[in-house]
Design an enzyme around this catalytic site. Structure first.
Site, PDB file in Angstrom:
ATOM      1  N   TYR A 104      30.294 -15.680  23.387  1.00  0.00           N
ATOM      2  CA  TYR A 104      29.746 -14.633  22.525  1.00  0.00           C
ATOM      3  C   TYR A 104      30.514 -14.565  21.208  1.00  0.00           C
ATOM      4  CZ  TYR A 104      28.521  -9.968  20.804  1.00  0.00           C
ATOM      5  OH  TYR A 104      28.113  -8.923  20.017  1.00  0.00           O
ATOM      6  N   LYS A 108      29.188 -15.280  17.316  1.00  0.00           N
ATOM      7  CA  LYS A 108      29.261 -14.264  16.261  1.00  0.00           C
ATOM      8  C   LYS A 108      30.063 -14.789  15.070  1.00  0.00           C
ATOM      9  CE  LYS A 108      27.675 -10.686  16.558  1.00  0.00           C
ATOM     10  NZ  LYS A 108      26.296 -10.228  16.258  1.00  0.00           N
ATOM     11  N   ASN A 133      33.750  -1.101  19.559  1.00  0.00           N
ATOM     12  CA  ASN A 133      32.751  -0.456  20.405  1.00  0.00           C
ATOM     13  C   ASN A 133      32.147   0.739  19.670  1.00  0.00           C
ATOM     14  OD1 ASN A 133      33.199  -1.791  23.243  1.00  0.00           O
ATOM     15  ND2 ASN A 133      35.238  -1.375  22.431  1.00  0.00           N
ATOM     16  N   PRO A 283      14.752  52.674  24.365  1.00  0.00           N
ATOM     17  CA  PRO A 283      14.850  53.772  23.388  1.00  0.00           C
ATOM     18  C   PRO A 283      15.646  54.950  23.942  1.00  0.00           C
ATOM     19  CG  PRO A 283      12.628  52.891  23.414  1.00  0.00           C
ATOM     20  CD  PRO A 283      13.355  52.248  24.561  1.00  0.00           C
ATOM     21  N   GLY A 284      16.487  55.539  23.083  1.00  0.00           N
ATOM     22  CA  GLY A 284      17.268  56.709  23.470  1.00  0.00           C
ATOM     23  C   GLY A 284      18.541  56.413  24.233  1.00  0.00           C
TER      24      GLY A 284
END
Length: 371
Positions: A104, A108, A133, A283-284
């Site tokens: 490889y 390359k 990597n 509410p309240g």
């Protein structure tokens, strides 16, 4: 309009580069991959102004595939450019394996030599990157990336094998690679010695550290716990990990504490940044009427109307803030101030709260006192 060719457009780096370049209105991308023909390549070359040569083979069925898929294909591509008189920059995605004496690496290195030779012969600008990597989204697991493989497997509860946890690994993040490639397209590449180009930021970790961090992400998955992102590497790795989470695990329910006032649920929490929770108040109804020694909070009403009241525990003056979801306003709750929030509207009140520390039931740091 600039026309660029990406070979290996269907690969890990190619997918990320294509997605990035397609966000630019002045760039047209020509994609080439294994399903395309050399005839199509010939047509593409007529129009291009820049070549991102990312295509290559690293796991062929036969060792001869290294020769044909790496240096052989590179030679064909450059030959076509030369014959058509296309004096365009060529960027080659190579590998640090080019320094090694294996099939490889040799293929390359030959591809690199072809590119440098093409640059000298044609006068074209060439850019060769020997990448370590690379990790990030879209990388194929169980192939040639330990990060992708471990993220994929750990996300699914599949054990990973570590032969030597002290082995050092050099990693570059895909977004850094893409940023550098775009810089190169714009003539601002990062050159180093020997004529090669490099990615500016490289992370070095051991295999043991890498595995521990991914397992930590797995532990927080499906919970409201958030890992620390103080380090860029941990942030990038977490982003990568999330791209491998199975679809069926992407959603999870929150624990809603319901009573006659409405409900309250924790949303996320972190040792570094505290926690966020959200409530629905009828509410309240009034919530709060307590104070803290050390815990700092922020209130944000996102729907409904309310009054937030504060009073220093040693004072008599009451401070009031009228807030609503129609005009967002954050209220800081300092330590030593008893505080409350009352729903003064005619519909339910939705409030987002932030505290600078995670609630500890053993040491709640919460003391009742009417405002």
């Amino acid at each position: 309009m600039r026309n660029v060719l990406i070979t290996g457009a269907g690969g890990f780096i190619g997918k990320n580069l294509k997605a990035a370049l397609e966000t630019y209105k002045d760039i047209r991308v020509y994609s080439y991959d294994v399903e395309n023909s050399m005839g199509e390549m010939d047509e593409y070359i007529e129009n291009i102004d820049f070549v991102f040569h990312l295509a290559g083979i690293n796991r062929p069925d036969d060792v001869k595939g290294f020769e044909t898929g790496n240096c052989g294909f590179t030679e064909k591509l450059l030959g076509m450019l030369y014959l058509k008189g296309k004096k365009v920059p060529v960027l080659l995605s190579s590998s640090i394996q080019a320094e090694k004496d294996n099939p490889y690496g040799i293929s390359k290195k030959k591809a690199e030599d072809f590119v440098f030779e093409y640059g000298e012969k044609s006068g074209s600008k060439v850019l060769v990157y020997r990448l370590p990597n690379v990790f990030g989204k879209f990388c194929r697991p169980n192939y040639n990336s330990v990060v992708a493989t471990w993220c994929y497997n750990i996300a699914r509860g599949i054990p990973v094998q570590i032969n030597d946890p002290d082995t050092l690994l050099n990693l570059v993040y895909i977004d850094d690679v893409i940023e550098e490639f775009v810089n190169a397209l714009n003539g601002a590449e990062n050159r180093s010695i020997g004529g090669y180009c490099t990615i500016r930021r490289v992370f070095t970790v051991t295999l043991g550290q890498l595995a521990d961090q991914i397992y930590l992400f797995k532990e927080t998955e499906g919970t409201i716990k958030i890992p620390s992102f103080e380090k860029d590497f941990d942030r990038f790795l977490y982003a990568t990990y999330t791209s491998y989470i199975p679809k069926e695990d992407m959603a999870y329910a929150l624990d809603m504490k319901c009573d006659n006032r409405g409900w309250l649920a924790e949303f996320m929490k972190s040792k570094q940044t505290g926690q966020i929770f959200i409530s629905r108040t009828k509410p309240g109804i009034t919530r709060g009427n307590h104070w803290h020694h050390t815990k700092v909070e922020k209130f944000l009403v996102i729907e409904g109307e309310a009054v937030v009241r504060l009073r220093g525990i040693n004072d008599t003056e009451v401070i009031e803030y009228k807030v609503s979801g129609d005009k967002l306003k954050v209220i800081d709750i300092p330590v030593g101030y008893t505080h409350s929030i009352s729903n003064t509207g005619d519909k339910d009140l939705i409030t987002v709260f932030w505290a600078n520390e995670i609630f500890n039931p053993d040491v709640p740091d919460t003391y009742f006192m009417e405002v």
